[in-house]
Scaffold this motif. Sequence first.
Motif, PDB file in Angstrom:
ATOM      1  N   UNK A   1       0.857  -1.181   0.000  1.00 23.24           N
ATOM      2  CA  UNK A   1       0.000   0.000   0.000  1.00 23.24           C
ATOM      3  C   UNK A   1       0.890   1.226   0.000  1.00 23.24           C
ATOM      4  N   UNK A   2       0.512   2.217  -0.792  1.00 26.28           N
ATOM      5  CA  UNK A   2       1.180   3.513  -0.764  1.00 26.28           C
ATOM      6  C   UNK A   2       0.152   4.512  -0.262  1.00 26.28           C
ATOM      7  N   UNK A   3       0.542   5.370   0.657  1.00 23.03           N
ATOM      8  CA  UNK A   3      -0.412   6.311   1.245  1.00 23.03           C
ATOM      9  C   UNK A   3       0.114   7.729   1.196  1.00 23.03           C
ATOM     10  N   UNK A   4      -0.820   8.654   1.012  1.00 23.50           N
ATOM     11  CA  UNK A   4      -0.536  10.081   1.123  1.00 23.50           C
ATOM     12  C   UNK A   4      -1.579  10.671   2.064  1.00 23.50           C
ATOM     13  N   UNK A   5      -1.106  11.388   3.061  1.00 27.13           N
ATOM     14  CA  UNK A   5      -1.969  12.163   3.951  1.00 27.13           C
ATOM     15  C   UNK A   5      -1.647  13.627   3.700  1.00 27.13           C
ATOM     16  N   UNK A   6      -2.647  14.389   3.268  1.00 24.31           N
ATOM     17  CA  UNK A   6      -2.409  15.781   2.872  1.00 24.31           C
ATOM     18  C   UNK A   6      -3.252  16.742   3.704  1.00 24.31           C
ATOM     19  N   UNK A   7      -2.669  17.892   3.992  1.00 24.79           N
ATOM     20  CA  UNK A   7      -3.371  19.013   4.624  1.00 24.79           C
ATOM     21  C   UNK A   7      -3.274  20.186   3.654  1.00 24.79           C
ATOM     22  N   UNK A   8      -4.357  20.932   3.548  1.00 22.89           N
ATOM     23  CA  UNK A   8      -4.329  22.106   2.676  1.00 22.89           C
ATOM     24  C   UNK A   8      -4.971  23.278   3.389  1.00 22.89           C
ATOM     25  N   UNK A   9      -4.502  24.456   3.029  1.00 25.81           N
ATOM     26  CA  UNK A   9      -4.965  25.686   3.650  1.00 25.81           C
ATOM     27  C   UNK A   9      -5.186  26.702   2.538  1.00 25.81           C
ATOM     28  N   UNK A  10      -6.405  27.197   2.389  1.00 28.23           N
ATOM     29  CA  UNK A  10      -6.735  28.214   1.392  1.00 28.23           C
ATOM     30  C   UNK A  10      -6.663  29.575   2.076  1.00 28.23           C
ATOM     31  N   UNK A  11      -5.791  30.422   1.561  1.00 26.62           N
ATOM     32  CA  UNK A  11      -5.553  31.728   2.170  1.00 26.62           C
ATOM     33  C   UNK A  11      -5.999  32.811   1.202  1.00 26.62           C
ATOM     34  N   UNK A  12      -6.803  33.744   1.699  1.00 22.65           N
ATOM     35  CA  UNK A  12      -7.203  34.892   0.894  1.00 22.65           C
ATOM     36  C   UNK A  12      -6.014  35.850   0.846  1.00 22.65           C
ATOM     37  N   UNK A  13      -5.575  36.182  -0.352  1.00 21.73           N
ATOM     38  CA  UNK A  13      -4.349  36.977  -0.512  1.00 21.73           C
ATOM     39  C   UNK A  13      -4.530  38.403   0.005  1.00 21.73           C
ATOM     40  N   UNK A  14      -5.680  39.010  -0.241  1.00 25.15           N
ATOM     41  CA  UNK A  14      -5.900  40.407   0.151  1.00 25.15           C
ATOM     42  C   UNK A  14      -5.763  40.610   1.656  1.00 25.15           C
ATOM     43  N   UNK A  15      -6.295  39.685   2.444  1.00 23.46           N
ATOM     44  CA  UNK A  15      -6.260  39.835   3.896  1.00 23.46           C
ATOM     45  C   UNK A  15      -5.230  38.925   4.558  1.00 23.46           C
ATOM     46  N   UNK A  16      -4.620  38.023   3.795  1.00 30.19           N
ATOM     47  CA  UNK A  16      -3.688  37.023   4.312  1.00 30.19           C
ATOM     48  C   UNK A  16      -4.329  36.195   5.418  1.00 30.19           C
ATOM     49  N   UNK A  17      -5.617  35.938   5.263  1.00 32.82           N
ATOM     50  CA  UNK A  17      -6.402  35.214   6.256  1.00 32.82           C
ATOM     51  C   UNK A  17      -6.773  33.841   5.703  1.00 32.82           C
ATOM     52  N   UNK A  18      -6.680  32.838   6.541  1.00 40.29           N
ATOM     53  CA  UNK A  18      -7.090  31.491   6.144  1.00 40.29           C
ATOM     54  C   UNK A  18      -8.612  31.425   6.069  1.00 40.29           C
ATOM     55  N   UNK A  19      -9.142  31.016   4.913  1.00 40.19           N
ATOM     56  CA  UNK A  19     -10.593  30.960   4.752  1.00 40.19           C
ATOM     57  C   UNK A  19     -11.107  29.521   4.734  1.00 40.19           C
ATOM     58  N   UNK A  20     -10.207  28.556   4.525  1.00 40.47           N
ATOM     59  CA  UNK A  20     -10.619  27.156   4.549  1.00 40.47           C
ATOM     60  C   UNK A  20      -9.393  26.282   4.784  1.00 40.47           C
ATOM     61  N   UNK A  21      -9.540  25.303   5.636  1.00 35.04           N
ATOM     62  CA  UNK A  21      -8.505  24.295   5.825  1.00 35.04           C
ATOM     63  C   UNK A  21      -9.153  22.932   5.689  1.00 35.04           C
ATOM     64  N   UNK A  22      -8.360  21.962   5.354  1.00 33.92           N
ATOM     65  CA  UNK A  22      -8.904  20.619   5.225  1.00 33.92           C
ATOM     66  C   UNK A  22      -7.810  19.577   5.150  1.00 33.92           C
ATOM     67  N   UNK A  23      -8.218  18.346   5.275  1.00 35.23           N
ATOM     68  CA  UNK A  23      -7.307  17.215   5.143  1.00 35.23           C
ATOM     69  C   UNK A  23      -7.927  16.217   4.187  1.00 35.23           C
ATOM     70  N   UNK A  24      -7.093  15.455   3.556  1.00 31.87           N
ATOM     71  CA  UNK A  24      -7.544  14.388   2.684  1.00 31.87           C
ATOM     72  C   UNK A  24      -6.474  13.314   2.671  1.00 31.87           C
ATOM     73  N   UNK A  25      -6.834  12.154   2.169  1.00 32.83           N
ATOM     74  CA  UNK A  25      -5.868  11.058   2.130  1.00 32.83           C
ATOM     75  C   UNK A  25      -6.136  10.192   0.922  1.00 32.83           C
ATOM     76  N   UNK A  26      -5.139   9.387   0.598  1.00 31.47           N
ATOM     77  CA  UNK A  26      -5.255   8.419  -0.477  1.00 31.47           C
ATOM     78  C   UNK A  26      -4.497   7.172  -0.076  1.00 31.47           C
ATOM     79  N   UNK A  27      -5.105   6.024  -0.318  1.00 25.39           N
ATOM     80  CA  UNK A  27      -4.474   4.727  -0.092  1.00 25.39           C
ATOM     81  C   UNK A  27      -4.569   3.950  -1.395  1.00 25.39           C
ATOM     82  N   UNK A  28      -3.434   3.572  -1.940  1.00 28.56           N
ATOM     83  CA  UNK A  28      -3.383   2.887  -3.223  1.00 28.56           C
ATOM     84  C   UNK A  28      -2.578   1.608  -3.054  1.00 28.56           C
ATOM     85  N   UNK A  29      -3.122   0.506  -3.495  1.00 35.09           N
ATOM     86  CA  UNK A  29      -2.368  -0.742  -3.428  1.00 35.09           C
ATOM     87  C   UNK A  29      -1.769  -1.054  -4.790  1.00 35.09           C
TER      88      UNK A  29
END
Length: 183
Positions: free
Chosen positions: A112-140
């Motif tokens: 199995x190969x796995x990736x665990x990812x975190x992402x953060x969407x930042x509004x450039x004008x205010x430099x404020x985080x507007x959304x964060x999330x996590x996702x993953x993938x498991x591939x055999x």
Amino acid sequence: MSSARIRIAARLLAVAALAALTAGCFQPMYAERTDGSPALRDKLMAVEIPPVDKNNASREARVGVEIRNALAFKLYGNATGMPPTHKLVLRFSTGRSSLMIDQTTALPTSENYSIDAQFNLIEIASNKSVMTGTTFSRVSYDMPGSYQRFARARAFRDAEDRAAQEIADNIQTRLASFFATGT
């Protein structure tokens, strides 16, 4: 007119009335807007994807480039991005685990190969985080024969590419949902 026909006509009229009331509520997600606001495609094209921070020439750097390229293609298509309004910061970790071991060679035949990812969407004008999330993938993936090292390396690389595509799909879906609904 019989009472059965009157009931059927009344039901059809009620269904038509409900359909008419809800007809204006539905708008396809990727459709052009009639109210002058930017379409979802335009909002997605305004997301900047900076390079992923991984050591150069490492396997994870290659996977980071694969995720970034797949995500850029999903967001921008064949076009280039627009002037950015948001920035998407990605972080991820990878892993491998053996699923089956050959009894005679003690080498793995399936992993199995796995990736665990975190992402953060930042509004450039205010430099404020507007959304964060996590996702993953498991591939055999299967590794043919204990002495076919190039086939094993290619199977591993294909698994990395498939997992990167899955991560990009998941993030693109989350971004589209955020820009379509604002949450």
